[in-house]
Write an enzyme that holds these catalytic residues in place. Structure first.
Site, PDB file in Angstrom:
ATOM      1  N   ARG B  53      -6.631   3.084 -19.358  1.00 49.54           N
ATOM      2  CA  ARG B  53      -5.713   2.809 -18.250  1.00 49.54           C
ATOM      3  C   ARG B  53      -5.261   1.361 -18.226  1.00 49.54           C
ATOM      4  NH1 ARG B  53      -7.133   6.900 -14.216  1.00 49.54           N
ATOM      5  NH2 ARG B  53      -8.516   8.252 -15.379  1.00 49.54           N
ATOM      6  N   THR B  54      -6.229   0.459 -18.294  1.00 50.05           N
ATOM      7  CA  THR B  54      -5.874  -0.957 -18.211  1.00 50.05           C
ATOM      8  C   THR B  54      -4.974  -1.323 -19.394  1.00 50.05           C
ATOM      9  OG1 THR B  54      -7.933  -1.440 -17.082  1.00 50.05           O
ATOM     10  CG2 THR B  54      -6.803  -3.304 -18.072  1.00 50.05           C
ATOM     11  N   LYS B  82     -18.134  -5.345 -38.838  1.00 51.88           N
ATOM     12  CA  LYS B  82     -18.215  -6.188 -40.034  1.00 51.88           C
ATOM     13  C   LYS B  82     -18.716  -7.582 -39.689  1.00 51.88           C
ATOM     14  CE  LYS B  82     -14.327  -3.914 -42.282  1.00 51.88           C
ATOM     15  NZ  LYS B  82     -12.914  -4.039 -41.932  1.00 51.88           N
ATOM     16  N   ARG B 103     -10.365  -7.405 -23.370  1.00 49.48           N
ATOM     17  CA  ARG B 103     -11.441  -6.671 -22.690  1.00 49.48           C
ATOM     18  C   ARG B 103     -12.654  -6.752 -23.603  1.00 49.48           C
ATOM     19  NH1 ARG B 103     -12.563  -1.974 -19.408  1.00 49.48           N
ATOM     20  NH2 ARG B 103     -10.959  -2.847 -18.064  1.00 49.48           N
ATOM     21  N   HIS B 131     -12.552  -9.305 -13.462  1.00 47.08           N
ATOM     22  CA  HIS B 131     -11.430  -8.441 -13.824  1.00 47.08           C
ATOM     23  C   HIS B 131     -10.252  -8.844 -12.942  1.00 47.08           C
ATOM     24  CE1 HIS B 131      -9.187  -5.278 -15.458  1.00 47.08           C
ATOM     25  NE2 HIS B 131      -9.865  -4.227 -15.080  1.00 47.08           N
TER      26      HIS B 131
END
Ligand SMILES: [Zn+2]
Lengths: 153, 305
Positions: B53-54, B82, B103, B131
Protein backbone atom coordinates in the site's frame (compact mmCIF):
# COMPACT_ATOMS: atom_id res chain seq x y z
CA UNK A 1 46.29 8.24 57.67
CA UNK A 2 45.87 9.66 54.18
CA UNK A 3 49.53 9.11 53.43
CA UNK A 4 49.06 5.47 54.22
CA UNK A 5 46.28 5.19 51.63
CA UNK A 6 48.32 6.98 49.03
CA UNK A 7 50.92 4.28 49.27
CA UNK A 8 48.49 1.75 47.88
CA UNK A 9 48.97 3.31 44.47
CA UNK A 10 52.46 4.37 43.59
CA UNK A 11 53.19 7.94 42.58
CA UNK A 12 53.72 8.61 38.91
CA UNK A 13 56.32 10.88 37.36
CA UNK A 14 54.45 12.12 34.30
CA UNK A 15 50.91 11.36 33.30
CA UNK A 16 47.34 11.48 34.53
CA UNK A 17 45.71 10.49 37.79
CA UNK A 18 41.99 9.94 37.60
CA UNK A 19 40.70 10.21 41.13
CA UNK A 20 37.28 9.89 42.76
CA UNK A 21 36.07 7.23 40.36
CA UNK A 22 33.07 5.38 41.77
CA UNK A 23 34.19 2.13 43.36
CA UNK A 24 34.10 -0.69 40.85
CA UNK A 25 34.38 1.53 37.79
CA UNK A 26 38.18 1.62 37.39
CA UNK A 27 38.30 -1.03 34.67
CA UNK A 28 35.46 0.67 32.83
CA UNK A 29 37.39 3.92 32.97
CA UNK A 30 40.28 2.22 31.20
CA UNK A 31 37.91 0.64 28.69
CA UNK A 32 36.16 3.89 27.84
CA UNK A 33 39.54 5.54 27.34
CA UNK A 34 40.74 2.63 25.24
CA UNK A 35 43.72 2.12 27.52
CA UNK A 36 44.86 -1.48 27.82
CA UNK A 37 48.59 -1.07 28.32
CA UNK A 38 49.37 -2.21 24.79
CA UNK A 39 51.06 1.10 24.01
CA UNK A 40 53.55 0.37 26.77
CA UNK A 41 52.21 2.96 29.19
CA UNK A 42 52.36 2.11 32.89
CA UNK A 43 48.91 1.78 34.40
CA UNK A 44 48.12 1.38 38.07
CA UNK A 45 44.74 0.96 39.63
CA UNK A 46 43.53 1.35 43.19
CA UNK A 47 40.18 -0.18 43.94
CA UNK A 48 37.95 0.41 46.95
CA UNK A 49 40.30 2.98 48.41
CA UNK A 50 38.76 4.78 51.43
CA UNK A 51 37.62 8.28 50.49
CA UNK A 52 36.22 11.24 52.38
CA UNK A 53 33.92 12.19 49.54
CA UNK A 54 32.73 8.84 48.26
CA UNK A 55 33.27 6.45 51.20
CA UNK A 56 35.23 4.21 48.85
CA UNK A 57 36.58 5.08 45.46
CA UNK A 58 38.77 3.80 42.68
CA UNK A 59 41.88 5.57 41.39
CA UNK A 60 43.50 5.12 37.99
CA UNK A 61 47.00 6.32 37.24
CA UNK A 62 48.29 6.36 33.70
CA UNK A 63 52.03 6.94 33.33
CA UNK A 64 53.33 8.93 30.38
CA UNK A 65 50.01 10.03 29.01
CA UNK A 66 48.05 13.25 29.45
CA UNK A 67 44.39 12.85 28.67
CA UNK A 68 42.75 15.23 26.25
CA UNK A 69 39.72 17.24 27.33
CA UNK A 70 37.59 15.09 25.01
CA UNK A 71 38.74 11.89 26.68
CA UNK A 72 38.13 13.41 30.07
CA UNK A 73 34.60 14.44 29.15
CA UNK A 74 33.73 10.96 27.99
CA UNK A 75 34.68 9.73 31.45
CA UNK A 76 31.78 11.68 32.88
CA UNK A 77 29.38 9.07 31.53
CA UNK A 78 30.62 6.48 34.01
CA UNK A 79 32.57 8.55 36.54
CA UNK A 80 30.69 11.82 36.96
CA UNK A 81 32.50 12.71 40.20
CA UNK A 82 35.97 12.06 38.84
CA UNK A 83 38.80 14.55 39.23
CA UNK A 84 41.66 14.61 36.76
CA UNK A 85 45.17 15.43 37.86
CA UNK A 86 47.82 16.03 35.25
CA UNK A 87 51.22 15.18 36.72
CA UNK A 88 54.60 16.44 35.52
CA UNK A 89 57.81 15.62 37.39
CA UNK A 90 55.77 14.19 40.31
CA UNK A 91 53.82 17.43 40.74
CA UNK A 92 50.17 17.94 40.00
CA UNK A 93 50.23 20.80 37.48
CA UNK A 94 46.55 20.75 36.54
CA UNK A 95 43.49 19.54 38.37
CA UNK A 96 39.98 19.56 36.99
CA UNK A 97 36.60 17.92 37.15
CA UNK A 98 34.98 16.09 34.27
CA UNK A 99 32.20 17.77 32.34
CA UNK A 100 29.47 16.01 30.46
CA UNK A 101 29.82 16.39 26.68
CA UNK A 102 26.75 17.00 24.47
CA UNK A 103 27.39 13.80 22.56
CA UNK A 104 29.83 10.91 22.24
CA UNK A 105 30.89 9.14 19.07
CA UNK A 106 32.33 5.70 18.58
CA UNK A 107 32.50 5.05 22.31
CA UNK A 108 29.31 3.16 23.12
CA UNK A 109 27.40 0.58 21.14
CA UNK A 110 23.62 0.68 20.98
CA UNK A 111 21.88 -2.05 22.99
CA UNK A 112 18.87 -2.07 20.61
CA UNK A 113 19.20 -5.12 18.35
CA UNK A 114 16.79 -3.48 15.91
CA UNK A 115 18.96 -0.38 15.53
CA UNK A 116 20.64 0.29 12.18
CA UNK A 117 23.96 0.65 14.04
CA UNK A 118 23.65 -3.01 15.06
CA UNK A 119 23.62 -4.04 11.39
CA UNK A 120 26.70 -4.47 9.25
CA UNK A 121 26.77 -0.86 8.07
CA UNK A 122 29.62 1.65 7.85
CA UNK A 123 28.30 3.75 10.69
CA UNK A 124 29.91 5.20 13.80
CA UNK A 125 27.72 4.97 16.88
CA UNK A 126 26.61 8.34 18.20
CA UNK A 127 24.80 9.13 21.43
CA UNK A 128 23.40 12.36 22.74
CA UNK A 129 24.21 12.81 26.42
CA UNK A 130 21.16 13.50 28.59
CA UNK A 131 21.12 14.68 32.19
CA UNK A 132 20.63 11.13 33.39
CA UNK A 133 21.69 8.88 30.54
CA UNK A 134 22.54 8.65 26.87
CA UNK A 135 20.40 8.38 23.76
CA UNK A 136 21.23 6.73 20.43
CA UNK A 137 20.78 9.32 17.67
CA UNK A 138 19.78 6.58 15.21
CA UNK A 139 17.09 4.57 17.00
CA UNK A 140 16.51 7.08 19.83
CA UNK A 141 16.78 4.43 22.53
CA UNK A 142 17.54 5.98 25.92
CA UNK A 143 19.94 4.16 28.24
CA UNK A 144 20.03 5.27 31.85
CA UNK A 145 21.48 2.24 33.59
CA UNK A 146 24.24 -0.08 32.48
CA UNK A 147 26.19 2.40 30.38
CA UNK A 148 29.54 0.70 31.21
CA UNK A 149 28.24 -2.45 29.49
CA UNK A 150 27.87 -0.49 26.25
CA UNK A 151 31.51 0.54 26.04
CA UNK A 152 32.96 -0.66 22.75
CA UNK A 153 36.00 -2.76 23.47
CA UNK B 1 11.48 21.73 3.91
CA UNK B 2 12.77 22.09 0.38
CA UNK B 3 15.61 19.71 -0.41
CA UNK B 4 15.39 18.33 3.08
CA UNK B 5 14.77 14.84 4.29
CA UNK B 6 11.65 13.51 5.98
CA UNK B 7 13.07 11.17 8.57
CA UNK B 8 10.77 11.52 11.55
CA UNK B 9 7.66 13.47 12.39
CA UNK B 10 9.59 14.99 15.29
CA UNK B 11 11.42 17.23 12.85
CA UNK B 12 8.14 18.66 11.52
CA UNK B 13 7.02 21.98 12.92
CA UNK B 14 3.44 23.10 12.94
CA UNK B 15 4.25 25.36 9.98
CA UNK B 16 5.80 22.46 8.02
CA UNK B 17 2.78 20.29 8.66
CA UNK B 18 0.33 23.00 7.70
CA UNK B 19 2.25 23.75 4.51
CA UNK B 20 1.96 20.11 3.41
CA UNK B 21 -1.70 19.77 4.42
CA UNK B 22 -2.68 23.05 2.74
CA UNK B 23 -0.86 22.04 -0.42
CA UNK B 24 -2.52 18.60 -0.32
CA UNK B 25 -5.94 20.26 -0.02
CA UNK B 26 -5.15 22.47 -3.01
CA UNK B 27 -4.00 19.47 -5.06
CA UNK B 28 -7.05 17.47 -4.06
CA UNK B 29 -9.44 20.15 -5.25
CA UNK B 30 -7.42 20.92 -8.38
CA UNK B 31 -4.98 18.38 -9.75
CA UNK B 32 -2.97 21.09 -11.52
CA UNK B 33 -2.15 22.88 -8.26
CA UNK B 34 1.25 21.20 -8.07
CA UNK B 35 3.94 23.82 -8.47
CA UNK B 36 6.47 22.02 -10.63
CA UNK B 37 6.56 20.11 -13.87
CA UNK B 38 7.73 16.69 -12.68
CA UNK B 39 8.10 14.99 -16.04
CA UNK B 40 11.85 14.70 -15.44
CA UNK B 41 11.54 13.57 -11.83
CA UNK B 42 12.34 9.99 -10.88
CA UNK B 43 11.66 8.67 -7.40
CA UNK B 44 13.60 5.66 -6.10
CA UNK B 45 11.49 3.17 -4.15
CA UNK B 46 13.54 1.03 -1.78
CA UNK B 47 11.37 -1.31 0.20
CA UNK B 48 13.37 -3.73 2.33
CA UNK B 49 10.11 -4.83 3.91
CA UNK B 50 6.97 -5.57 1.96
CA UNK B 51 4.39 -2.79 2.06
CA UNK B 52 2.30 -2.82 -1.07
CA UNK B 53 0.00 0.00 0.00
CA UNK B 54 2.61 2.52 1.02
CA UNK B 55 4.66 1.74 -2.07
CA UNK B 56 1.69 2.03 -4.43
CA UNK B 57 0.64 5.24 -2.75
CA UNK B 58 4.05 6.82 -3.41
CA UNK B 59 4.12 5.45 -6.92
CA UNK B 60 0.67 6.85 -7.68
CA UNK B 61 1.60 10.20 -6.16
CA UNK B 62 4.74 10.76 -8.24
CA UNK B 63 3.02 9.54 -11.42
CA UNK B 64 0.09 11.92 -10.86
CA UNK B 65 2.69 14.66 -10.62
CA UNK B 66 4.01 13.58 -14.01
CA UNK B 67 7.12 11.83 -12.75
CA UNK B 68 8.19 8.22 -12.63
CA UNK B 69 9.76 5.64 -10.33
CA UNK B 70 12.66 3.26 -10.25
CA UNK B 71 11.74 0.36 -8.05
CA UNK B 72 14.27 -2.09 -6.69
CA UNK B 73 11.51 -4.65 -6.43
CA UNK B 74 11.94 -7.23 -3.76
CA UNK B 75 15.20 -5.99 -2.29
CA UNK B 76 14.95 -8.59 0.41
CA UNK B 77 15.56 -11.39 -2.08
CA UNK B 78 18.43 -9.82 -3.98
CA UNK B 79 21.12 -7.50 -2.70
CA UNK B 80 20.54 -7.82 1.03
CA UNK B 81 21.12 -11.55 0.92
CA UNK B 82 24.33 -10.91 -0.97
CA UNK B 83 25.34 -8.66 1.90
CA UNK B 84 25.35 -5.24 0.28
CA UNK B 85 25.06 -2.53 2.89
CA UNK B 86 22.24 -0.03 2.92
CA UNK B 87 24.85 2.72 2.66
CA UNK B 88 26.03 1.26 -0.66
CA UNK B 89 22.55 0.63 -1.99
CA UNK B 90 21.37 4.20 -1.48
CA UNK B 91 24.53 5.60 -3.05
CA UNK B 92 23.82 3.54 -6.16
CA UNK B 93 20.16 4.57 -6.34
CA UNK B 94 21.14 8.20 -5.84
CA UNK B 95 22.60 8.01 -9.35
CA UNK B 96 19.21 7.13 -10.81
CA UNK B 97 16.73 9.03 -8.70
CA UNK B 98 15.90 12.56 -7.53
CA UNK B 99 14.65 11.32 -4.20
CA UNK B 100 14.61 8.07 -2.24
CA UNK B 101 11.68 6.50 -0.41
CA UNK B 102 12.97 3.96 2.09
CA UNK B 103 11.15 1.27 4.05
CA UNK B 104 13.51 -0.74 6.24
CA UNK B 105 13.14 -3.10 9.19
CA UNK B 106 15.75 -1.32 11.32
CA UNK B 107 15.25 1.83 13.35
CA UNK B 108 17.38 4.72 12.20
CA UNK B 109 17.82 3.28 8.68
CA UNK B 110 16.47 6.40 6.97
CA UNK B 111 18.76 8.60 9.03
CA UNK B 112 21.75 6.51 8.06
CA UNK B 113 20.71 6.61 4.39
CA UNK B 114 20.37 10.39 4.52
CA UNK B 115 23.98 10.66 5.68
CA UNK B 116 25.20 8.97 2.50
CA UNK B 117 23.23 10.72 -0.25
CA UNK B 118 22.52 14.27 -1.36
CA UNK B 119 18.99 13.60 -2.68
CA UNK B 120 16.07 13.85 -0.24
CA UNK B 121 15.35 10.70 1.75
CA UNK B 122 11.80 9.99 2.81
CA UNK B 123 11.33 7.53 5.63
CA UNK B 124 8.46 5.21 4.72
CA UNK B 125 8.82 3.24 7.95
CA UNK B 126 11.92 2.16 9.90
CA UNK B 127 11.29 -0.77 12.19
CA UNK B 128 9.46 0.30 15.33
CA UNK B 129 10.69 3.84 14.74
CA UNK B 130 8.89 6.36 12.57
CA UNK B 131 6.48 6.61 9.65
CA UNK B 132 6.16 10.35 9.02
CA UNK B 133 4.24 10.27 5.72
CA UNK B 134 1.57 8.08 7.31
CA UNK B 135 1.38 10.74 10.00
CA UNK B 136 0.88 13.51 7.46
CA UNK B 137 -2.04 11.70 5.87
CA UNK B 138 -3.43 10.93 9.32
CA UNK B 139 -3.23 14.60 10.23
CA UNK B 140 -4.85 15.59 6.95
CA UNK B 141 -7.74 13.25 7.69
CA UNK B 142 -8.07 14.45 11.28
CA UNK B 143 -8.05 18.07 10.17
CA UNK B 144 -10.81 17.42 7.62
CA UNK B 145 -13.00 15.65 10.16
CA UNK B 146 -12.34 17.16 13.55
CA UNK B 147 -9.76 19.93 13.21
CA UNK B 148 -6.31 19.84 14.77
CA UNK B 149 -6.83 22.21 17.67
CA UNK B 150 -8.95 21.62 20.74
CA UNK B 151 -8.82 17.97 19.79
CA UNK B 152 -9.29 14.99 22.08
CA UNK B 153 -7.84 11.86 20.52
CA UNK B 154 -7.68 8.29 21.73
CA UNK B 155 -4.90 6.13 20.28
CA UNK B 156 -5.44 2.46 20.95
CA UNK B 157 -3.82 -0.90 20.32
CA UNK B 158 -0.16 -1.86 20.05
CA UNK B 159 1.45 1.36 21.13
CA UNK B 160 4.80 -0.23 21.86
CA UNK B 161 5.80 -1.37 18.39
CA UNK B 162 3.43 0.85 16.41
CA UNK B 163 5.59 3.33 14.52
CA UNK B 164 2.49 5.06 13.10
CA UNK B 165 1.44 5.77 16.67
CA UNK B 166 4.81 7.19 17.70
CA UNK B 167 4.96 9.44 14.65
CA UNK B 168 1.40 10.64 15.12
CA UNK B 169 1.88 11.41 18.81
CA UNK B 170 4.96 13.54 18.11
CA UNK B 171 3.23 15.48 15.36
CA UNK B 172 0.09 16.07 17.44
CA UNK B 173 2.18 17.64 20.19
CA UNK B 174 2.49 20.69 17.87
CA UNK B 175 -1.25 21.29 18.24
CA UNK B 176 -3.67 21.88 21.07
CA UNK B 177 -4.52 18.23 21.63
CA UNK B 178 -5.30 15.94 24.52
CA UNK B 179 -3.85 12.53 23.78
CA UNK B 180 -5.21 9.41 25.49
CA UNK B 181 -3.27 6.20 24.94
CA UNK B 182 -5.15 2.95 25.43
CA UNK B 183 -3.33 -0.39 25.45
CA UNK B 184 -2.65 -3.51 27.46
CA UNK B 185 0.13 -2.81 29.93
CA UNK B 186 2.63 -4.92 27.98
CA UNK B 187 2.09 -2.84 24.83
CA UNK B 188 2.32 0.64 26.34
CA UNK B 189 4.10 3.47 24.57
CA UNK B 190 7.89 3.16 24.81
CA UNK B 191 9.20 5.22 27.70
CA UNK B 192 11.35 7.17 25.25
CA UNK B 193 8.28 8.40 23.46
CA UNK B 194 6.52 9.34 26.71
CA UNK B 195 9.70 11.16 27.78
CA UNK B 196 9.74 13.14 24.53
CA UNK B 197 6.05 13.99 24.68
CA UNK B 198 6.44 15.29 28.22
CA UNK B 199 9.45 17.32 27.10
CA UNK B 200 7.23 18.85 24.43
CA UNK B 201 4.67 19.72 27.07
CA UNK B 202 2.04 17.49 25.43
CA UNK B 203 -1.08 16.44 27.32
CA UNK B 204 -0.67 12.68 27.56
CA UNK B 205 -2.64 10.13 29.57
CA UNK B 206 -2.29 6.36 29.49
CA UNK B 207 -5.15 3.91 30.07
CA UNK B 208 -5.78 0.20 29.94
CA UNK B 209 -9.45 0.56 29.08
CA UNK B 210 -11.25 2.67 26.49
CA UNK B 211 -14.55 2.93 28.39
CA UNK B 212 -13.89 5.91 30.66
CA UNK B 213 -12.59 8.19 27.92
CA UNK B 214 -14.58 7.10 24.85
CA UNK B 215 -17.43 9.63 25.29
CA UNK B 216 -15.07 12.62 25.21
CA UNK B 217 -13.12 11.59 22.09
CA UNK B 218 -13.25 13.43 18.76
CA UNK B 219 -11.02 10.82 17.13
CA UNK B 220 -10.25 7.19 17.97
CA UNK B 221 -7.12 5.91 16.20
CA UNK B 222 -7.01 2.12 16.30
CA UNK B 223 -3.99 -0.06 15.56
CA UNK B 224 -3.65 -3.81 15.42
CA UNK B 225 -2.51 -5.93 18.31
CA UNK B 226 -0.47 -8.75 16.85
CA UNK B 227 -0.80 -12.27 18.12
CA UNK B 228 2.96 -12.80 17.99
CA UNK B 229 3.52 -10.11 20.63
CA UNK B 230 2.07 -12.45 23.24
CA UNK B 231 3.84 -15.48 24.69
CA UNK B 232 0.65 -17.53 24.83
CA UNK B 233 -2.59 -17.65 22.89
CA UNK B 234 -4.84 -17.25 25.97
CA UNK B 235 -3.19 -13.98 26.92
CA UNK B 236 -3.74 -12.73 23.39
CA UNK B 237 -7.40 -13.82 23.23
CA UNK B 238 -8.12 -12.09 26.54
CA UNK B 239 -6.68 -8.83 25.26
CA UNK B 240 -7.82 -8.98 21.63
CA UNK B 241 -11.55 -8.89 22.41
CA UNK B 242 -11.15 -5.99 24.79
CA UNK B 243 -9.47 -3.85 22.14
CA UNK B 244 -11.91 -4.61 19.34
CA UNK B 245 -14.26 -1.86 18.18
CA UNK B 246 -17.83 -2.84 17.31
CA UNK B 247 -21.02 -0.87 16.72
CA UNK B 248 -21.96 -1.69 20.35
CA UNK B 249 -18.70 -0.18 21.60
CA UNK B 250 -19.50 3.00 19.71
CA UNK B 251 -22.92 3.46 21.31
CA UNK B 252 -21.12 5.28 24.11
CA UNK B 253 -19.27 7.56 21.67
CA UNK B 254 -20.09 11.04 20.45
CA UNK B 255 -21.95 11.14 17.12
CA UNK B 256 -19.03 13.13 15.75
CA UNK B 257 -16.37 10.54 16.62
CA UNK B 258 -14.08 9.57 13.71
CA UNK B 259 -12.65 6.07 13.89
CA UNK B 260 -9.30 5.83 12.11
CA UNK B 261 -6.88 2.99 11.35
CA UNK B 262 -3.66 2.95 9.30
CA UNK B 263 -4.83 -0.33 7.64
CA UNK B 264 -4.64 -3.17 6.97
CA UNK B 265 -6.93 -4.21 9.80
CA UNK B 266 -7.65 -7.75 10.85
CA UNK B 267 -10.37 -7.94 13.47
CA UNK B 268 -9.77 -4.89 15.65
CA UNK B 269 -12.58 -3.01 13.91
CA UNK B 270 -15.71 -5.09 13.20
CA UNK B 271 -17.02 -4.83 9.61
CA UNK B 272 -20.31 -3.47 10.98
CA UNK B 273 -18.53 -0.22 11.82
CA UNK B 274 -17.75 0.36 8.11
CA UNK B 275 -21.24 1.56 7.28
CA UNK B 276 -21.51 3.96 10.24
CA UNK B 277 -20.64 7.66 10.03
CA UNK B 278 -17.74 6.95 12.37
CA UNK B 279 -15.74 4.98 9.81
CA UNK B 280 -12.98 7.24 8.48
CA UNK B 281 -10.30 4.68 7.66
CA UNK B 282 -10.95 4.28 3.95
CA UNK B 283 -11.06 8.03 3.48
CA UNK B 284 -7.81 8.10 5.45
CA UNK B 285 -6.20 5.61 3.05
CA UNK B 286 -7.36 7.61 0.01
CA UNK B 287 -5.78 10.73 1.46
CA UNK B 288 -2.38 9.10 1.12
CA UNK B 289 -2.07 10.10 -2.53
CA UNK B 290 -2.81 13.86 -2.36
CA UNK B 291 -0.74 14.18 0.81
CA UNK B 292 2.23 12.37 -0.73
CA UNK B 293 1.84 14.40 -3.93
CA UNK B 294 2.02 17.57 -1.85
CA UNK B 295 4.99 16.37 0.15
CA UNK B 296 6.94 15.28 -2.94
CA UNK B 297 6.11 18.51 -4.73
CA UNK B 298 7.40 20.60 -1.82
CA UNK B 299 10.32 18.38 -0.92
CA UNK B 300 11.85 17.66 -4.31
CA UNK B 301 12.23 21.37 -5.02
CA UNK B 302 12.68 22.99 -8.38
CA UNK B 303 13.70 20.54 -11.09
CA UNK B 304 15.65 23.30 -12.87
CA UNK B 305 18.04 23.78 -9.97
ZN1 LIG C 1 20.39 2.73 18.41
Amino acid sequence: MSENHELRVSKIKNGTVIDHVHAGQALNVLAILGIDGSDGEGVSIGMNVPSDRLATKDIVKVEGRELSQEEVDVLSLIAPEATINIVREYDVVEKHRVERPDSVEGILSCPNAGCITAADEPVTSRFDVLDDGVRCVYCERIVRDGIPALIER
Amino acid sequence: MRHGNILTSKQLSRADIEAVLDHAAAIESDGSAAVEDRSETVLGLLFFEPSTRTKMSFETAIKRLGGDVVDMGSVDASSVKKGESLADTVRVIEGYADGIVLRHPRQGAAKLASEYVDVPVINAGDGAGHHPTQTLLDLYTIRENAGLDDLTIGIMGDLKYGRTVHSLAYALSNFDTRQHFVSPESLQLPREVVFDLHQEGASVKEHESLDPILPELDVLYVTRIQRERFPDENEYQKVAGEYCITTETLEAASDELSVMHPLPRVDEIAPGVDTTDHATYFEQAHNGVPVRMALLDLLLGDSDE
